[in-house]
Scaffold this motif. Structure first.
Motif, mmCIF file in Angstrom:
data_model
loop_
_atom_site.group_PDB
_atom_site.id
_atom_site.type_symbol
_atom_site.label_atom_id
_atom_site.label_comp_id
_atom_site.label_asym_id
_atom_site.label_seq_id
_atom_site.Cartn_x
_atom_site.Cartn_y
_atom_site.Cartn_z
ATOM 1 N N GLY A 111 46.906 37.465 43.736
ATOM 2 C CA GLY A 111 45.627 38.093 43.452
ATOM 3 C C GLY A 111 44.567 37.566 44.394
ATOM 4 N N VAL A 112 43.322 37.916 44.105
ATOM 5 C CA VAL A 112 42.247 37.572 45.026
ATOM 6 C C VAL A 112 41.997 36.068 45.086
ATOM 7 C CG1 VAL A 112 40.448 37.904 43.285
ATOM 8 C CG2 VAL A 112 39.877 38.133 45.702
ATOM 9 N N VAL A 113 42.250 35.353 43.980
ATOM 10 C CA VAL A 113 41.962 33.919 43.918
ATOM 11 C C VAL A 113 43.137 33.129 44.484
ATOM 12 C CG1 VAL A 113 41.408 31.964 42.421
ATOM 13 C CG2 VAL A 113 40.459 34.226 41.915
ATOM 14 N N ARG A 114 42.834 32.248 45.416
ATOM 15 C CA ARG A 114 43.845 31.380 46.020
ATOM 16 C C ARG A 114 43.963 30.097 45.195
ATOM 17 N NH1 ARG A 114 43.173 28.098 51.608
ATOM 18 N NH2 ARG A 114 45.338 28.088 52.352
ATOM 19 N N ILE A 115 45.182 29.618 45.006
ATOM 20 C CA ILE A 115 45.441 28.390 44.258
ATOM 21 C C ILE A 115 45.917 27.316 45.230
ATOM 22 C CG2 ILE A 115 46.685 27.318 42.356
ATOM 23 C CD1 ILE A 115 44.869 29.665 41.527
ATOM 24 N N GLU A 244 35.099 40.515 40.896
ATOM 25 C CA GLU A 244 34.288 40.653 42.101
ATOM 26 C C GLU A 244 32.840 40.914 41.715
ATOM 27 O OE1 GLU A 244 33.970 40.068 45.951
ATOM 28 O OE2 GLU A 244 35.984 40.327 45.103
ATOM 29 N N GLY A 245 31.921 40.232 42.366
ATOM 30 C CA GLY A 245 30.505 40.412 42.103
ATOM 31 C C GLY A 245 29.965 39.555 40.984
ATOM 32 N N ARG A 246 30.841 39.011 40.164
ATOM 33 C CA ARG A 246 30.401 38.145 39.068
ATOM 34 C C ARG A 246 30.902 36.720 39.231
ATOM 35 N NH1 ARG A 246 33.230 38.307 33.359
ATOM 36 N NH2 ARG A 246 34.729 37.254 34.749
ATOM 37 N N GLY A 247 32.095 36.570 39.818
ATOM 38 C CA GLY A 247 32.659 35.244 40.007
ATOM 39 C C GLY A 247 33.611 34.878 38.896
ATOM 40 N N LEU A 248 33.717 33.585 38.630
ATOM 41 C CA LEU A 248 34.738 33.053 37.739
ATOM 42 C C LEU A 248 34.124 32.561 36.432
ATOM 43 C CD1 LEU A 248 37.835 32.398 37.755
ATOM 44 C CD2 LEU A 248 37.172 30.071 38.393
ATOM 45 N N VAL A 249 34.658 33.041 35.321
ATOM 46 C CA VAL A 249 34.286 32.580 33.988
ATOM 47 C C VAL A 249 35.510 31.926 33.360
ATOM 48 C CG1 VAL A 249 33.519 33.264 31.678
ATOM 49 C CG2 VAL A 249 32.540 34.369 33.697
ATOM 50 N N SER A 250 35.328 30.746 32.791
ATOM 51 C CA SER A 250 36.429 30.017 32.168
ATOM 52 C C SER A 250 36.233 29.978 30.655
ATOM 53 C CB SER A 250 36.526 28.592 32.716
ATOM 54 O OG SER A 250 36.835 28.603 34.098
#
Length: 265
Positions: A111-115, A244-250
């Motif tokens: 996906g878009v997020v790299r680990i 996209e456009g909001r970022g990461l929510v945990s």
């Protein structure tokens, strides 16, 4: 992109209890079933260390059996209760697994997020360390994709929690890590396990959080003379949601079934 973080399951051989008290295998199996039932389906599961309790081959065999029903791809790192070579044998054939040395790797094809996985464990010891070599490797890996949202996964957290019986076993040379991360604003989160609790703080210009365990919760005791203690609290996990456009929510997510749903919000 939805990313589940499970941590510190402390899997035991069949029929054995964690610390002689808790059925950690049943707790982990419940967490896997919970992940499979999520809607929408997660893209990836991260296992942030202490996958088994004593680093033994029979424990890793049980872990492999328990992961078979999981319907989501898995990335994993070892913790201080893991044994690096037994871990490597357990995950043999995985494309992300290095053939030798620390279990360091970077994966970006889910996906878009790299680990980026950073193995800070020290074989035979319970604390971790960010060595100069590890910091240089991380800096090089992050430099390679400066525009890609990235999560760095490690086991021991590189900060003092204030829990006196946990802090001697944290990750040392945290400032070295913070200096690297501060140069790379694409790092959205640093993800840790180890402390069996959810904690969050600013670190190196980003957010660092620790995941709860699927097994037990280490007692939150902040007195300097507190004695080691744990509780059997509901197992839990973290769910990291990138848009996209909001970022990461945990999100902190208890594992299990609870009364509801009720028709109000």
């Amino acid at each position: 992109m939805l990313i589940v973080q499970l941590s510190d399951p402390h899997v035991r051989p069949e029929g054995a209890l964690y610390q002689g008290v808790v059925d950690s295998n049943a707790q982990f199996a419940g967490a896997i079933a919970h992940v499979n039932a999520l809607d929408p389906r997660p893209d990836l599961v991260l296992l942030s260390g202490d996958l088994v309790d004593h680093g033994q081959d029979d424990e890793y065999a049980m872990l492999a059996r328990m992961l078979e029903p999981l319907e989501v791809p898995v990335l994993a790192i070892p913790g201080n209760h893991d044994e690096r070579e037994a871990f490597r044998r357990a995950f043999a054939g995985k494309p992300w697994l290095p053939a030798e040395g620390p279990i360091d790797y970077a994966v970006g094809d889910h996906g878009v997020v790299r680990i980026v996985a950073l193995d800070v464990t020290l074989p035979g010891l319970h604390h971790g360390v960010v060595s100069e070599e590890a910091a240089a490797w991380l800096d090089e890996v992050l430099t390679a994709e400066p525009a890609r949202p990235t999560m760095v996964m490690m086991h021991q957290p590189p900060f003092a929690t204030g829990i006196p019986y946990m802090d001697p076993y944290s990750c040392r040379e945290g400032q070295r890590l913070a200096e690297v991360v501060a140069r790379h604003p694409q790092v959205e989160r640093i993800l840790c396990g180890h402390v069996h609790r959810f904690m969050q703080l600013r670190f190196g210009g980003t957010i660092l959080c620790t995941a709860p365990s699927t097994t037990t919760a280490i007692a939150l005791q902040l007195r300097g003379d507190a004695r080691p203690a744990s509780y059997i609290e509901p197992p839990a996990m973290l769910l990291h949601h990138w848009r996209e456009g909001r970022g990461l929510v945990s999100h902190f997510v208890p594992v299990g079934t609870f009364p509801g749903p009720y028709p109000f919000a």
